[in-house]
Write an enzyme that holds these catalytic residues in place. Structure first.
Site, mmCIF file in Angstrom:
data_model
loop_
_atom_site.group_PDB
_atom_site.id
_atom_site.type_symbol
_atom_site.label_atom_id
_atom_site.label_comp_id
_atom_site.label_asym_id
_atom_site.label_seq_id
_atom_site.Cartn_x
_atom_site.Cartn_y
_atom_site.Cartn_z
ATOM 1 N N ARG A 1 0.850 -1.186 0.000
ATOM 2 C CA ARG A 1 0.000 0.000 0.000
ATOM 3 C C ARG A 1 0.885 1.235 0.000
ATOM 4 O O ARG A 1 1.821 1.341 0.797
ATOM 5 C CB ARG A 1 -0.835 -0.031 1.273
ATOM 6 C CG ARG A 1 -1.722 1.158 1.468
ATOM 7 C CD ARG A 1 -2.786 0.878 2.488
ATOM 8 N NE ARG A 1 -2.306 1.021 3.861
ATOM 9 C CZ ARG A 1 -3.023 0.743 4.942
ATOM 10 N NH1 ARG A 1 -4.249 0.264 4.830
ATOM 11 N NH2 ARG A 1 -2.534 0.912 6.138
ATOM 12 N N SER B 1 -12.176 -4.219 2.202
ATOM 13 C CA SER B 1 -12.260 -3.724 3.578
ATOM 14 C C SER B 1 -13.719 -3.526 3.950
ATOM 15 O O SER B 1 -14.473 -2.926 3.186
ATOM 16 C CB SER B 1 -11.582 -2.360 3.706
ATOM 17 O OG SER B 1 -10.220 -2.445 3.412
ATOM 18 N N LYS C 1 -5.078 5.107 10.100
ATOM 19 C CA LYS C 1 -6.329 5.668 9.567
ATOM 20 C C LYS C 1 -7.020 6.453 10.676
ATOM 21 O O LYS C 1 -8.003 5.989 11.253
ATOM 22 C CB LYS C 1 -7.242 4.542 9.046
ATOM 23 C CG LYS C 1 -6.575 3.701 7.959
ATOM 24 C CD LYS C 1 -7.530 3.305 6.857
ATOM 25 C CE LYS C 1 -6.763 2.743 5.680
ATOM 26 N NZ LYS C 1 -7.634 2.246 4.602
#
Lengths: 213, 213
Positions: A41, A110, A139
């Site tokens: 990512r 997700s 996050k």
């Protein structure tokens, strides 16, 4: 290559969490420590830089026969020949991703609620992320769903569920007690002083727990 | 559908430049005004939102038999069935994009120098962007290459070359005098009070110039 359904420890190689270290080194250390699957990512790189790094990580993963999943960019997963793609709720719809990626590669989604988990299964995901279980600096705006969602999701879907979000050696046992059988980590490995030991410790806890139950 | 090689006026539908207007309206107005090809660009949207908007713009473009090119995201171009993809220097390499997109769809590449133009042709691009001809608020850090690059690039490559960057009705004649036969605009149409009239005026200038030479 290990089937995703048998993976216990899913390590997300994230540039921001890796503090400037070489990502191929972090990936190799994760695998030596016991990561069963890697996801790459990088939300800030250009597509070209992301692809180049994905190719490096894929060669690390291939040497160890560990699957590599690409976050978000289905085109890059496709172009490098990765084993699949992981999609957030704001990424491509499942059917669109499948159309681009073709059959035989994994698509994860997700999910942050029971409803999203059911939807992702109905739409054809191969596995689900479930979280954030705990608040995570990765996050910061996402809040957390808590461990209580884990059992509900695992009762409701038949797909492999990978619990994620702020999981580390301090709270892994609680996640497992809540019913998780596989977890994904970012900072607990990528930001660790020694990613290999960090991964190994998590993996041992996962294996000991499942040997016991 | 018009072949890209015959397109004179290439309008890039850009959310940031469109000042909150409905992009399908801006696209339809551009086409009524004479846009031969549209590109959709949105550097800030999520993949899901980008794809959804791309589908709307594609239906506008299809009704008018005008090609729609997607900026950067090869997966989204593929998923919606757009006519091609436009790649910046930091986007996917040509060969990777072609692998994902398959044959029969157009791949454009932005180029900012003679060398980049030659490279893009050698790598298999279907058309080139050349610019920024003038400074533009759309890409404030990109500087400008000036009109003098136009003739050199057009002499060096056989592909269609689309000049871009700060082109508007005030400077279009200078771009054409420098040898351009097709131009792309963003703000000159998307940010115009009346996108249709703005496109029409540009198109008329393009057609009058080429009728004359």
């Amino acid at each position: 290559m290990i089937s995703l359904s048998k993976c216990r420890l899913y390590v997300i190689i994230d540039r921001a969490a890796s503090g400037g270290r070489d990502l191929a080194d972090v990936a190799a250390a994760s695998i030596r420590g016991g990561a069963d699957v890697l996801q790459f990512r990088d939300k800030t790189a250009s597509a070209r830089a992301f692809m180049k790094e994905a190719e490096r990580l894929l060669s690390v993963a291939r040497r160890a026969d560990v699957p590599l999943i690409i976050n978000d960019r289905v085109d890059i997963a496709c172009a490098v020949g990765a084993d699949g793609v992981h999609l957030g709720q704001d990424d491509l719809p499942l059917a669109a991703a499948r159309r681009v990626l073709g059959p035989g590669r994994q698509i994860g989604r997700s999910t942050h609620s029971l409803e999203q988990a059911r939807d992702a299964e109905a739409e054809g995901a191969d596995y689900l992320g479930c979280g954030p279980i705990f608040q995570t600096p990765t996050k910061p705006d996402a809040g957390s769903v808590g461990t209580e969602l884990i059992g509900r999701v695992m009762d409701a879907v038949r797909l492999p569920v990978v619990c994620i979000g702020g999981i580390d050696r301090g709270n892994l046992a609680a996640v497992l007690e809540a019913g998780a059988d596989r977890v994904a980590v970012v900072r607990a490995v990528c930001a660790a002083a020694d990613p290999e030991s960090a991964a190994r410790e998590l993996k041992q806890t996962l294996e000991q727990f499942h040997a016991r139950v």
